[in-house]
Write an enzyme that holds these catalytic residues in place. Sequence first.
Site, PDB file in Angstrom:
ATOM      1  CG  ASP A  20      40.890  26.516  39.352  1.00 54.08           C
ATOM      2  OD1 ASP A  20      39.982  26.913  38.584  1.00 54.08           O
ATOM      3  OD2 ASP A  20      41.221  27.133  40.383  1.00 54.08           O
TER       4      ASP A  20
ATOM      5  CB  ALA B  31      48.063  21.912  18.783  1.00 51.46           C
ATOM      6  CB  VAL B  32      44.128  18.574  20.287  1.00 52.43           C
ATOM      7  CG1 VAL B  32      43.423  17.243  20.514  1.00 52.43           C
ATOM      8  CG2 VAL B  32      44.685  19.115  21.606  1.00 52.43           C
TER       9      VAL B  32
ATOM     10  NE  ARG C  89      40.140  64.236  34.275  1.00 54.40           N
ATOM     11  CZ  ARG C  89      39.362  64.352  33.211  1.00 54.40           C
ATOM     12  NH1 ARG C  89      39.466  63.508  32.215  1.00 54.40           N
ATOM     13  NH2 ARG C  89      38.478  65.316  33.157  1.00 54.40           N
TER      14      ARG C  89
ATOM     15  N   GLY D   9      54.215  50.379  33.913  1.00 54.41           N
ATOM     16  CA  GLY D   9      54.716  51.434  34.799  1.00 54.41           C
ATOM     17  C   GLY D   9      53.656  51.993  35.738  1.00 54.41           C
TER      18      GLY D   9
ATOM     19  CB  THR E  49      42.375  30.109  32.745  1.00 57.72           C
ATOM     20  OG1 THR E  49      42.008  31.284  33.487  1.00 57.72           O
ATOM     21  CG2 THR E  49      43.538  29.450  33.473  1.00 57.72           C
ATOM     22  CB  ILE E  50      42.904  35.408  30.798  1.00 57.94           C
ATOM     23  CG1 ILE E  50      41.697  35.678  31.713  1.00 57.94           C
ATOM     24  CG2 ILE E  50      42.480  35.267  29.357  1.00 57.94           C
ATOM     25  CD1 ILE E  50      41.072  37.051  31.500  1.00 57.94           C
ATOM     26  CG  ASP E  51      41.603  33.905  35.770  1.00 53.48           C
ATOM     27  OD1 ASP E  51      41.431  34.990  35.191  1.00 53.48           O
ATOM     28  OD2 ASP E  51      40.667  33.170  36.139  1.00 53.48           O
TER      29      ASP E  51
ATOM     30  CD  GLU F 126      37.572  38.899  38.782  1.00 48.83           C
ATOM     31  OE1 GLU F 126      38.375  38.712  37.862  1.00 48.83           O
ATOM     32  OE2 GLU F 126      36.472  38.341  38.855  1.00 48.83           O
TER      33      GLU F 126
ATOM     34  CG  ASP G 239      43.627  30.600  38.243  1.00 52.67           C
ATOM     35  OD1 ASP G 239      43.979  29.917  37.253  1.00 52.67           O
ATOM     36  OD2 ASP G 239      42.434  30.737  38.567  1.00 52.67           O
TER      37      ASP G 239
ATOM     38  NE  ARG H 212      45.275  21.207  10.491  1.00 50.54           N
ATOM     39  CZ  ARG H 212      45.271  22.393   9.893  1.00 50.54           C
ATOM     40  NH1 ARG H 212      46.334  23.166   9.951  1.00 50.54           N
ATOM     41  NH2 ARG H 212      44.209  22.798   9.199  1.00 50.54           N
TER      42      ARG H 212
ATOM     43  NE  ARG I  35      37.263  32.534  38.369  1.00 49.08           N
ATOM     44  CZ  ARG I  35      36.497  31.581  37.880  1.00 49.08           C
ATOM     45  NH1 ARG I  35      36.226  30.520  38.588  1.00 49.08           N
ATOM     46  NH2 ARG I  35      36.004  31.680  36.676  1.00 49.08           N
TER      47      ARG I  35
ATOM     48  N   GLY J 269      36.000  29.602  31.562  1.00 46.82           N
ATOM     49  CA  GLY J 269      36.138  30.864  30.807  1.00 46.82           C
ATOM     50  C   GLY J 269      37.012  30.646  29.589  1.00 46.82           C
TER      51      GLY J 269
ATOM     52  NE  ARG K 242      31.939  30.371  33.902  1.00 43.93           N
ATOM     53  CZ  ARG K 242      33.211  30.719  33.935  1.00 43.93           C
ATOM     54  NH1 ARG K 242      34.149  29.851  34.185  1.00 43.93           N
ATOM     55  NH2 ARG K 242      33.576  31.973  33.731  1.00 43.93           N
TER      56      ARG K 242
HETATM   57  P1  ADP Z   1      37.583  27.045  34.957  1.00 38.94           P
HETATM   58  O1  ADP Z   1      37.796  25.707  34.362  1.00 38.94           O
HETATM   59  O2  ADP Z   1      37.995  28.163  34.038  1.00 38.94           O
HETATM   60  O3  ADP Z   1      38.163  27.159  36.353  1.00 38.94           O
HETATM   61  P2  ADP Z   1      34.943  26.756  36.161  1.00 38.94           P
HETATM   62  O4  ADP Z   1      35.424  26.883  37.560  1.00 38.94           O
HETATM   63  O5  ADP Z   1      33.661  27.415  35.782  1.00 38.94           O
HETATM   64  O6  ADP Z   1      36.009  27.284  35.094  1.00 38.94           O
HETATM   65  O7  ADP Z   1      34.824  25.207  35.860  1.00 38.94           O
HETATM   66  C1  ADP Z   1      34.422  24.742  34.569  1.00 38.94           C
HETATM   67  C2  ADP Z   1      33.507  23.573  34.714  1.00 38.94           C
HETATM   68  O8  ADP Z   1      34.214  22.476  35.338  1.00 38.94           O
HETATM   69  C3  ADP Z   1      32.297  23.780  35.617  1.00 38.94           C
HETATM   70  O9  ADP Z   1      31.258  24.470  34.944  1.00 38.94           O
HETATM   71  C4  ADP Z   1      31.928  22.342  35.930  1.00 38.94           C
HETATM   72  O10 ADP Z   1      31.267  21.750  34.831  1.00 38.94           O
HETATM   73  C5  ADP Z   1      33.293  21.665  36.068  1.00 38.94           C
HETATM   74  N1  ADP Z   1      33.686  21.591  37.478  1.00 38.94           N
HETATM   75  C6  ADP Z   1      34.102  22.614  38.271  1.00 38.94           C
HETATM   76  N2  ADP Z   1      34.339  22.198  39.538  1.00 38.94           N
HETATM   77  C7  ADP Z   1      34.050  20.874  39.556  1.00 38.94           C
HETATM   78  C8  ADP Z   1      34.089  19.854  40.581  1.00 38.94           C
HETATM   79  N3  ADP Z   1      34.459  20.120  41.823  1.00 38.94           N
HETATM   80  N4  ADP Z   1      33.716  18.601  40.220  1.00 38.94           N
HETATM   81  C9  ADP Z   1      33.342  18.329  38.959  1.00 38.94           C
HETATM   82  N5  ADP Z   1      33.289  19.233  37.966  1.00 38.94           N
HETATM   83  C10 ADP Z   1      33.629  20.479  38.244  1.00 38.94           C
HETATM   84  O1  F6P Z   2      38.500  32.715  34.584  1.00 36.22           O
HETATM   85  C1  F6P Z   2      38.487  33.727  33.624  1.00 36.22           C
HETATM   86  C2  F6P Z   2      37.622  34.873  34.101  1.00 36.22           C
HETATM   87  O2  F6P Z   2      37.607  35.848  33.061  1.00 36.22           O
HETATM   88  C3  F6P Z   2      38.024  35.492  35.443  1.00 36.22           C
HETATM   89  O3  F6P Z   2      39.127  36.372  35.305  1.00 36.22           O
HETATM   90  C4  F6P Z   2      36.737  36.144  35.852  1.00 36.22           C
HETATM   91  O4  F6P Z   2      36.655  36.226  37.255  1.00 36.22           O
HETATM   92  C5  F6P Z   2      35.684  35.204  35.335  1.00 36.22           C
HETATM   93  O5  F6P Z   2      36.293  34.425  34.311  1.00 36.22           O
HETATM   94  C6  F6P Z   2      34.462  35.880  34.773  1.00 36.22           C
HETATM   95  O6  F6P Z   2      33.578  34.879  34.397  1.00 36.22           O
HETATM   96  P1  F6P Z   2      32.218  35.115  33.609  1.00 36.22           P
HETATM   97  O7  F6P Z   2      32.494  34.718  32.193  1.00 36.22           O
HETATM   98  O8  F6P Z   2      31.271  34.175  34.255  1.00 36.22           O
HETATM   99  O9  F6P Z   2      31.844  36.551  33.746  1.00 36.22           O
END
Ligand code: ADP
Ligand code: F6P
Length: 320
Positions: free
Chosen positions: A103, A22-23, A163, A186, A126-128, A223, A130, A25, A172, A11, A72
């Site tokens: 991740d 940054a990378v 309301r 708040g 990532t905005i998450d 979510e 996580d 430059r 996620r 995402g 993806r």
């Molecule tokens: P994020 O990086 O934001 O967590 P995704 O979970 O969609 O987003 O992962 C991004 C991309 O990383 C996937 O579309 C895939 O190409 C690769 N990826 C994810 N999981 C694996 C894995 N277990 N092994 C190899 N590549 C992976």
């Molecule tokens: O990982 C970022 C995120 O926006 C999550 O917060 C959300 O669950 C997901 O991506 C949504 O992904 P998509 O772009 O596939 O709708």
Amino acid sequence: MKRIAVLTSGGDAPGMNACIRAVVRTALAEKMDIYGIERGYAGLINGEINRMSTRSVSDVIHRGGTFLKTARCPEFKDIEVQRRAADALNAFGIEGLVVIGGDGTFRGAKDLSDNCGVKVVGIPGTIDNDMGYTDFTVGFDTAVNTVLGAINNIRDTMRSHDRVALLEVMGRHCGDIALYAGVAGGAEHILVPEMPYNLDDIIKSIKKSALRGKVSNLIILAEGAGDRQEIIDYIQKHGDVIVRVVDIGYIQRGGSPNMQDRILAARFGSKAVELLRDDSESCAVGIRDNKVITVPFNEVDKVKKKFDEKLYSISRILSL
Ligand code: ADP
Ligand code: F6P
């Protein structure tokens, strides 16, 4: 190392462009050749690789999204596909790779490194927020502030009509966006996957607060913390209140990165290039206690994300 490449994956997040800048430059300052790979791992296996100059990253620092695009690529889990990616890098003479993503992206980076011997540095984007090994990821702070802007507007109109509103936010499986935006805005109730909650207690609290003269309530739902419609139906049926629902969706993922995300992007981008310049082992960069750190990919998943329960308990007292 003399020739490296950068890609964004998963995402998108505000600050990814600032990070690419940054990378690029830093690499040019180190007299390295720098290539941009389009559409993440999908573009890498298709050879969508272009040489970049300092002008390639002009006028991008303030833009949300990622101009390199992201995708993806589920087939990247396949070792044969990873080998094709390594071949594509070899064909361009690229010795090291910077990946910016979450991740999933890091799991791909680890595989590319372990299975094909490619030197990879991961930058958390990532905005998450996580990822447990780093205090913050690029994009989180901007997303929280975007949610906060929405909360301010929702409060104005909900208060005028006495309301209850339920605002669903992204994250996620992680409740950080909900927690930080909820405390700063708040919110009366913050529902996150990390903490149990009871809808009857929420109804009781809404009724009690009405007796004290508080007639407008804001519930933030992360979510992953429950089914929105089921929650609304239950509260309306048993609480005898009308609940208006707001889902700002992708609005919280786009937008111009704020100061914190741009500074984080600058620090991470520069560190990643220094690591490749020095032929370091593959790793992820992160930030802990305001210091940039490096962690091997096999350690990244082992550090469990810690939810800030103290901040959560503060939110419960402050929302009375
Ligand atoms: P994020 O990086 O934001 O967590 P995704 O979970 O969609 O987003 O992962 C991004 C991309 O990383 C996937 O579309 C895939 O190409 C690769 N990826 C994810 N999981 C694996 C894995 N277990 N092994 C190899 N590549 C992976
Ligand atoms: O990982 C970022 C995120 O926006 C999550 O917060 C959300 O669950 C997901 O991506 C949504 O992904 P998509 O772009 O596939 O709708």
